[in-house]
Design a protein around this motif. Structure first.
Motif, short mmCIF file in Angstrom:
data_model
loop_
_atom_site.label_atom_id
_atom_site.label_comp_id
_atom_site.label_asym_id
_atom_site.label_seq_id
_atom_site.Cartn_x
_atom_site.Cartn_y
_atom_site.Cartn_z
N ARG A 189 0.83 -1.22 0.00
CA ARG A 189 0.00 0.00 0.00
C ARG A 189 0.86 1.27 0.00
O ARG A 189 0.38 2.33 -0.37
CB ARG A 189 -0.93 -0.01 1.21
N ASP A 190 2.10 1.14 0.41
CA ASP A 190 3.00 2.30 0.48
C ASP A 190 3.32 2.80 -0.93
O ASP A 190 3.85 2.05 -1.76
CB ASP A 190 4.29 1.86 1.20
N ARG A 191 3.01 4.06 -1.20
CA ARG A 191 3.24 4.57 -2.56
C ARG A 191 4.71 4.67 -2.90
O ARG A 191 5.07 4.82 -4.07
CB ARG A 191 2.55 5.91 -2.77
N GLU A 192 5.59 4.60 -1.89
CA GLU A 192 7.04 4.66 -2.15
C GLU A 192 7.61 3.30 -2.55
O GLU A 192 8.77 3.20 -2.95
CB GLU A 192 7.80 5.15 -0.90
N LEU A 207 -12.26 -20.61 -10.17
CA LEU A 207 -11.57 -19.64 -9.31
C LEU A 207 -11.39 -18.38 -10.15
O LEU A 207 -10.58 -18.35 -11.08
CB LEU A 207 -10.22 -20.21 -8.85
N LEU A 208 -12.20 -17.37 -9.87
CA LEU A 208 -12.21 -16.13 -10.66
C LEU A 208 -11.24 -15.15 -10.01
O LEU A 208 -11.32 -14.88 -8.81
CB LEU A 208 -13.63 -15.57 -10.67
N LEU A 209 -10.30 -14.62 -10.81
CA LEU A 209 -9.17 -13.86 -10.26
C LEU A 209 -9.21 -12.38 -10.66
O LEU A 209 -9.20 -12.06 -11.85
CB LEU A 209 -7.85 -14.46 -10.77
N ASP A 210 -9.25 -11.50 -9.69
CA ASP A 210 -9.04 -10.06 -9.92
C ASP A 210 -8.65 -9.44 -8.58
O ASP A 210 -9.39 -9.59 -7.60
CB ASP A 210 -10.29 -9.38 -10.48
N PRO A 211 -7.51 -8.75 -8.51
CA PRO A 211 -7.08 -8.24 -7.21
C PRO A 211 -7.93 -7.10 -6.66
O PRO A 211 -7.91 -6.85 -5.46
CB PRO A 211 -5.63 -7.76 -7.47
N MET A 212 -8.65 -6.36 -7.51
CA MET A 212 -9.38 -5.17 -7.05
C MET A 212 -10.89 -5.32 -7.22
O MET A 212 -11.36 -5.64 -8.32
CB MET A 212 -8.92 -3.93 -7.85
N VAL A 241 -8.05 -6.70 -2.47
CA VAL A 241 -8.61 -5.57 -1.71
C VAL A 241 -10.02 -5.26 -2.24
O VAL A 241 -10.21 -5.17 -3.45
CB VAL A 241 -7.73 -4.31 -1.85
N ALA A 242 -10.95 -5.11 -1.30
CA ALA A 242 -12.34 -4.85 -1.70
C ALA A 242 -12.87 -3.60 -1.00
O ALA A 242 -12.48 -3.28 0.12
CB ALA A 242 -13.21 -6.04 -1.32
N ILE A 297 -10.26 3.50 -1.07
CA ILE A 297 -9.57 4.27 -0.04
C ILE A 297 -9.50 3.43 1.23
O ILE A 297 -10.53 2.90 1.64
CB ILE A 297 -10.34 5.59 0.25
N PRO A 298 -8.32 3.23 1.89
CA PRO A 298 -7.03 3.78 1.49
C PRO A 298 -6.47 3.15 0.22
O PRO A 298 -5.73 3.80 -0.50
CB PRO A 298 -6.12 3.49 2.69
N GLY A 299 -6.78 1.91 -0.05
CA GLY A 299 -6.46 1.29 -1.33
C GLY A 299 -4.99 1.04 -1.58
O GLY A 299 -4.16 1.01 -0.67
N ILE A 300 -4.72 0.92 -2.88
CA ILE A 300 -3.40 0.51 -3.37
C ILE A 300 -3.00 1.38 -4.54
O ILE A 300 -1.89 1.36 -5.02
CB ILE A 300 -3.53 -0.98 -3.77
#
Ligand code: PRP
Ligand code: URA
Ligand code: MG
Length: 236
Positions: A32-35, A153-158, A188-189, A222-225
């Motif tokens: 999650r860290d933007r850096e 198994l359906l795949l999507d991270p967001m 992440v949901a 939010i806070p998200g990725i």
């Protein structure tokens, strides 16, 4: 519910959320860290994805099986009781294919291409419905021919608004997959997306890593990725 998970009750099917511990939280903190640099983003996302896939397999039906151990004793165990396949929602979902292959030898993996419109955040199914670009024969090649007889198994991270995964489930149902045989594996949901999706498809199992706070006005979590696909595939 497995002992390694916590769950959130909904009027629909149980939603499995990866149990939070220092290791899982630490991995989420890194991605999650933007850096965080792309190389690390991929490495730590892959570790979380692997955990999610193991958890997703736990949603599959098992049957009881006895085996004899090298001591001659009987071990009362279980074995998978169904045929499975993976389906990734291109593009970000492709990041989860390697993790699935790592734990399911020779698994068939189909693809559905859905992109969110950057302005409206509404999903657009490019593949398999866009007949301008593909022929019927090509369309059938992109999902296993016997998909109707498999657990998917359906795949999507967001999962943000839930529009994309809902469109993907429509495609699977059109191909004869049973709603209750779909397990959506997600990193992440957003609560808004979960509410939308579960109201539409109450029988689909959901396995997610963390449920975030809300969507912003651009429909980002939010806070998200941030944009997972851009960070993973280096197209920021
Ligand atoms: C992202 C993400 C999901 C979708 C989630 O994909 O991978 O597919 O948005 O949003 P929703 O729940 O509001 O539909 P995107 O279309 O940005 O493309 P990408 O996979 O190429 O990153
Ligand atoms: N897609 C992403 O990659 N991130 C979001 O927050 C929403 C959609
Ligand atoms: Mg996507």
């Amino acid at each position: 519910m497995s002992s390694s998970t916590t769950s959130t009750s909904t009027p629909q099917k149980e939603i499995v959320v990866l149990k939070s511990n220092h290791q899982v939280k630490g991995l989420f903190t890194l991605i999650r860290d933007r850096e965080t640099k792309r190389e690390d983003f991929i490495f730590y996302s892959d570790r979380l994805i692997r955990l999610l896939i193991e958890e997703g397999l736990n949603c599959l039906p098992f049957s009881e099986t006895n085996v004899t151990t090298p001591t001659g004793a009987t071990y009362n165990g279980v074995s998978f009781a169904s045929k499975i396949c993976g389906v990734s929602i291109v593009r970000a979902g492709e990041s989860m294919e390697a993790g699935l292959r790592a734990v399911c030898k020779q698994i068939k993996i189909g693809k559905i291409l859905i992109q969110r419109d950057e302005e409206t955040a509404r999903p657009k199914v490019t593949y398999p419905r866009n007949q301008i670009y593909i022929s019927k024969e090509e369309e059938e090649d992109k999902l296993p021919a016997d998909i109707a007889n498999r657990h998917v198994l359906l795949l999507d991270p967001m999962l943000a608004t839930g529009g994309t995964v809902a469109q993907a489930v429509e495609v699977l149902l059109e191909r004869g997959v049973k709603e209750e045989n779909i397990i959506f594996i997600n990193l992440v949901a957003a609560p808004e997306g979960i509410r939308f999706f579960t109201a539409k498809f109450p029988k689909v199992s959901i396995v997610t890593g963390e449920i975030d706070s809300n969507l912003n006005d651009k429909k980002y979590i939010i806070p998200g990725i941030g944009d997972f696909g851009d960070r993973y595939f280096g197209t920021e």
